[in-house]
Design an enzyme around this catalytic site. Structure first.
Site, PDB file in Angstrom:
ATOM      1  N   LYS A 202       0.819  -1.209   0.000  1.00 36.34           N
ATOM      2  CA  LYS A 202       0.000   0.000   0.000  1.00 36.34           C
ATOM      3  C   LYS A 202       0.856   1.264   0.000  1.00 36.34           C
ATOM      4  O   LYS A 202       0.402   2.325  -0.439  1.00 36.34           O
ATOM      5  CB  LYS A 202      -0.921   0.001   1.227  1.00 36.34           C
ATOM      6  CG  LYS A 202      -1.985  -1.098   1.212  1.00 36.34           C
ATOM      7  CD  LYS A 202      -2.944  -0.922   0.052  1.00 36.34           C
ATOM      8  CE  LYS A 202      -4.035  -1.994   0.038  1.00 36.34           C
ATOM      9  NZ  LYS A 202      -5.094  -1.777   1.009  1.00 36.34           N
ATOM     10  N   LYS A 203       2.096   1.153   0.475  1.00 32.53           N
ATOM     11  CA  LYS A 203       2.969   2.321   0.493  1.00 32.53           C
ATOM     12  C   LYS A 203       3.706   2.534  -0.827  1.00 32.53           C
ATOM     13  O   LYS A 203       4.590   3.392  -0.911  1.00 32.53           O
ATOM     14  CB  LYS A 203       3.955   2.213   1.655  1.00 32.53           C
ATOM     15  CG  LYS A 203       3.268   2.439   2.992  1.00 32.53           C
ATOM     16  CD  LYS A 203       4.195   2.272   4.159  1.00 32.53           C
ATOM     17  CE  LYS A 203       3.486   2.646   5.455  1.00 32.53           C
ATOM     18  NZ  LYS A 203       2.260   1.881   5.709  1.00 32.53           N
ATOM     19  N   LEU A 204       3.340   1.763  -1.839  1.00 30.08           N
ATOM     20  CA  LEU A 204       3.780   2.096  -3.193  1.00 30.08           C
ATOM     21  C   LEU A 204       2.933   3.215  -3.778  1.00 30.08           C
ATOM     22  O   LEU A 204       3.160   3.635  -4.920  1.00 30.08           O
ATOM     23  CB  LEU A 204       3.703   0.850  -4.093  1.00 30.08           C
ATOM     24  CG  LEU A 204       4.628  -0.304  -3.713  1.00 30.08           C
ATOM     25  CD1 LEU A 204       4.401  -1.487  -4.636  1.00 30.08           C
ATOM     26  CD2 LEU A 204       6.089   0.129  -3.767  1.00 30.08           C
ATOM     27  N   ASP A 205       1.953   3.697  -3.009  1.00 27.40           N
ATOM     28  CA  ASP A 205       1.124   4.824  -3.416  1.00 27.40           C
ATOM     29  C   ASP A 205       2.002   6.035  -3.741  1.00 27.40           C
ATOM     30  O   ASP A 205       2.996   6.309  -3.063  1.00 27.40           O
ATOM     31  CB  ASP A 205       0.149   5.156  -2.283  1.00 27.40           C
ATOM     32  CG  ASP A 205      -0.788   6.280  -2.641  1.00 27.40           C
ATOM     33  OD1 ASP A 205      -0.423   7.447  -2.388  1.00 27.40           O
ATOM     34  OD2 ASP A 205      -1.877   6.014  -3.166  1.00 27.40           O
ATOM     35  N   MET A 303      -2.087   1.882   6.776  1.00 26.88           N
ATOM     36  CA  MET A 303      -1.797   2.822   7.840  1.00 26.88           C
ATOM     37  C   MET A 303      -0.766   3.871   7.404  1.00 26.88           C
ATOM     38  O   MET A 303       0.183   3.571   6.691  1.00 26.88           O
ATOM     39  CB  MET A 303      -1.300   2.093   9.092  1.00 26.88           C
ATOM     40  CG  MET A 303      -0.104   1.172   8.886  1.00 26.88           C
ATOM     41  SD  MET A 303      -0.507  -0.379   8.071  1.00 26.88           S
ATOM     42  CE  MET A 303      -0.742  -1.420   9.462  1.00 26.88           C
TER      43      MET A 303
END
Length: 562
Positions: A202-205, A303
Site C-alpha cells: 500500500k505504500k507504493l502509493d 496505515m
C-alpha cells in the site's frame, strides 16, 4: 528431508522462534518430521523461551481501559444520553450502562486469562465475543491494530498456545510442554506476514513515495532511537515434549493416516490466509464505503498512507414545513470526529439528527453537510455535495455514493508549488489553499483578528460577493483583492473548470502577543543588568520572580514571560 510435508504433517514444540529448532525424534514417532523441539542433550531449544499468548494477552489487557474506553465508559454509554452512534450493522445497540461495565469486566478478565494461559479456551471466548461486539458497535474506533487484536484473539481461540509456560500446564500434565500442530505456527506467521507485506504494497502509493503522506513523521523524535538489530542468543531445552493427539506422526513421506480434524485444520488455514489476502483489495464489492480512499479505515493495512487536515465543517438544517434554516455545531450529538471523512457515517449522522431535531421543534428536518478537507497536502476541497439533503439521499454499501464529490487528483502537481509559496512567507503570515467546483461557492467570515487578509486566484475564474456592501468583484487567474474584516463574503466559482485560490492573512493577535512578550523579556534583562533607569511598575514585578502585589491581578502575558 524426503517426502512432502503438509500443514498437519508434524508438530512443533514450545512456541518460540521455530527457525532455531531441528528435527528430532519424539517418543513413538517414526518419521521425526519436525515434531519435537527443545529435546535431547545439546539440541537447540527455542531462541526466546516463553509463550506466544503472553505479549498479545498483555496488549489486549492494556487496550481494554485505553482504546476500548473502560476509563470513560460512563461518558460514552450513559443511559438516556442523546448521542449518534455509528455501528457497522444497524441493529447493533449498546447495552445499559451496568451491563456494559459487566461486558468490559468479562473482556478484561478474558485478556488476563489469555496472558496467563489460565482457563485458556474460556478466556479466549470471554475476550473475543465482547471485543468484536464493541468493534462492530462503533466504526469511529476502527484502526489497524484494533482490527489486528480481533484477528489474533480469533486465532488464539483456535490454537494450542497454552502448551508451554501456562497456568493450565501446571494443573494438566498432559498439556504441559506438549507438541503444537504445525498449522498453528503457519497461521500466526501468515497473519503477521500479510500485515507487513500488504502494508508495504500500500505504500507504493504515489503520495507516500512522493513524501506527501506523513510530511513530518520521519523527523519525529520518537523514531530516533530505533535501529535494526538481531538477537544472537539461543536457549537450550532438556525436556522431551510428549506427543500430542493433535499431531500426525506418520512415516516419512506418508500421505495416509490423517484424521478428519487434521484435514479440516489444513483447509481452514489455507482458506483463512486466502481471505486475509483478498479482504484488503475487496473494495470493488463494498463500494458504498469507498470515499477518496478505499473502504473503512482499519482492515486494509494502509496505515499512515493518508493524512487529512480539516479547514471547515458546516452542518445546516432546514425545517421541512416552515423552511426555517439553522446551523449545528460540528460534532453535535457525537463523541467522535471520524464521521467527517466517510460518506456512510455522514448518512448515519444525518439519519440520527433527523430523529433528534424534532425534539427541538424542527419538523421533518433536512440535513446538509459542507465538509472541507485536504488530503496529503492537496488543496482544501469539498468532500460531499452541500446541496444534497443527506436524510433522503440514497446510499448503499454495494454501489458508489452519488453525492460524494471526486478528489481533484489533476491538481496534485500543484503541491510542490504550494510548498514553495509557503516557504516564501514570513513567520507571521499564513495561507490557505482552496479548490472548488463550478456552480458552488464558499461562504466565509474573516475575523478581525486576522489582519491584512487578501484573496488571490491561482486558476480559473471566481466571483467575490461582498454580502453587506452588495458588491461583486470578478477575479481571474493571477488577480487578487483585499478582504474586509468582520464581514461575510462568498466566493463563487464561475469558470467551467474547478477554481483554485488562496487566502493570505496575518494573525494580528498572535503577532501583538509575541511583541509584548519580547518587550517584557527585554525589560527584565535591563532591570537585571541595571541599565533600566525608570522604576518597574508593581504589576510587572512578577517578571523578576516576585509575587504580585496584594489586590493586583496577574496579567497572563506577564506570567508567560516568566
Amino acid at each position: 528431508m524426503g517426502g512432502t510435508r503438509s500443514l498437519t504433517d508434524g508438530c512443533l514444540g514450545p512456541p518460540g522462534l521455530v527457525e532455531s529448532l531441528t528435527p528430532l525424534h519424539p517418543p513413538r514417532a517414526a518419521d521425526g518430521l519436525g515434531c519435537a523441539a527443545g529435546a535431547g542433550p545439546g539440541a537447540p531449544g527455542p531462541a526466546v523461551p516463553g509463550s506466544p499468548f503472553i505479549p498479545p494477552g498483555l496488549l489486549m489487557a492494556l487496550d481494554v481501559p485505553q482504546e476500548r474506553g473502560l476509563g470513560h465508559l460512563d461518558q460514552r454509554y450513559l443511559d438516556g444520553l442523546d448521542v449518534c452512534r455509528f455501528p457497522l450493522l444497524p441493529f447493533l445497540q449498546p447495552l445499559p450502562l451496568d451491563w456494559m461495565y459487566l461486558l468490559y469486566t468479562i473482556m478484561f478478565l478474558g485478556a488476563l486469562g489469555i496472558m496467563l494461559g489460565c482457563c485458556y479456551r474460556l478466556s479466549c471466548i470471554a475476550f473475543l465475543c465482547p471485543y468484536w461486539y464493541l468493534l462492530l458497535l462503533d466504526k469511529t474506533s476502527w484502526n489497524n491494530h484494533s482490527y489486528l487484536y480481533g484477528l489474533l484473539g480469533f486465532q488464539l481461540a483456535l490454537l494450542g498456545a497454552d502448551r508451554y509456560g501456562s497456568v493450565d500446564g501446571l494443573f494438566r500434565p498432559q498439556k504441559r510442554n506438549a507438541h503444537v500442530p504445525l498449522w498453528n505456527y503457519a497461521l500466526l506467521r501468515a497473519q503477521v506476514f500479510i500485515v507487513y507485506f500488504i502494508a508495504g504494497l500500500k505504500k507504493l502509493d504515489a503520495d507516500w513515495v512522493g513524501g506527501f503522506s506523513m510530511g513530518t513523521l520521519a523527523r519525529h523524535w520518537l523514531f530516533a532511537p530505533f535501529r535494526s538489530g538481531e538477537g544472537k542468543g539461543r536457549g537450550r531445552g532438556t525436556q522431551i515434549p510428549p506427543p500430542s493427539p493433535d499431531c500426525h506422526y506418520g512415516a516419512r513421506g506418508a500421505r495416509g493416516g490423517l484424521r478428519p480434524r487434521q484435514h479440516l485444520a489444513a483447509a481452514f488455514t489455507i482458506l483463512y490466509v486466502l481471505e486475509q489476502l483478498f479482504l484488503p483489495y475487496s473494495h470493488f464489492i463494498t463500494q458504498g464505503y469507498n470515499n477518496w480512499t478505499n473502504g473503512l479505515y482499519g482492515y486494509s493495512w494502509d496505515m499512515m498512507v493518508h493524512s487529512r487536515f480539516h479547514q471547515h465543517v458546516k452542518i445546516t438544517y432546514r425545517d421541512g414545513l416552515t423552511g426555517e434554516v439553522g446551523y449545528l455545531k460540528p460534532g453535535a450529538f457525537t463523541q467522535s470526529r471520524r464521521w467527517r471523512d466517510h460518506a456512510d457515517m455522514l448518512k448515519q449522522y444525518s439519519a440520527c439528527l433527523s430523529q433528534l431535531l424534532p425534539r427541538y421543534n424542527v419538523t421533518e428536518p433536512q440535513i446538509y453537510f459542507d465538509v472541507w478537507v485536504s488530503i496529503n497536502e492537496r488543496f482544501q476541497q469539498r468532500l460531499v455535495d452541500p446541496r444534497v439533503d443527506l436524510v433522503r439521499a440514497p446510499w448503499s454499501p454495494w454501489t458508489p455514493t452519488p453525492w460524494l464529490l471526486p478528489l481533484l487528483v489533476d491538481l496534485s502537481p500543484w503541491r510542490q508549488q504550494l510548498q514553495e509559496m509557503e516557504a516564501q512567507l514570513d513567520g507571521h503570515t499564513d495561507t490557505v489553499f482552496i479548490a472548488d467546483f463550478p456552480g458552488l461557492y464558499l461562504e466565509n467570515f474573516v475575523s478581525e483578528d486576522l489582519g491584512n487578509t487578501s484573496l488571490r486566484v491561482l486558476r480559473g475564474k471566481v466571483l467575490v460577493e461582498l454580502v453587506e456592501q452588495q458588491q461583486n468583484h470578478c477575479l481571474q487567474e493571477g488577480e487578487g483583492m483585499q478582504v474586509r474584516l468582520g464581514e461575510y463574503h462568498k466566493v463563487h466559482t464561475v469558470s467551467p473548470e474547478p477554481s483554485c485560490y488562496m487566502y493570505l492573512y496575518v494573525n494580528t493577535t498572535a503577532l501583538q502577543l509575541e511583541r509584548n512578550l519580547t518587550q517584557l523579556r527585554e525589560l527584565r534583562e535591563r532591570v537585571r543588568n541595571g541599565t533600566e533607569q525608570s522604576p518597574l511598575p508593581p504589576e510587572l514585578r512578577p517578571i523578576l520572580g516576585e509575587p504580585p502585589p496584594a489586590g493586583v491581578p496577574l496579567d497572563p502575558v506577564v506570567s508567560l514571560s516568566e
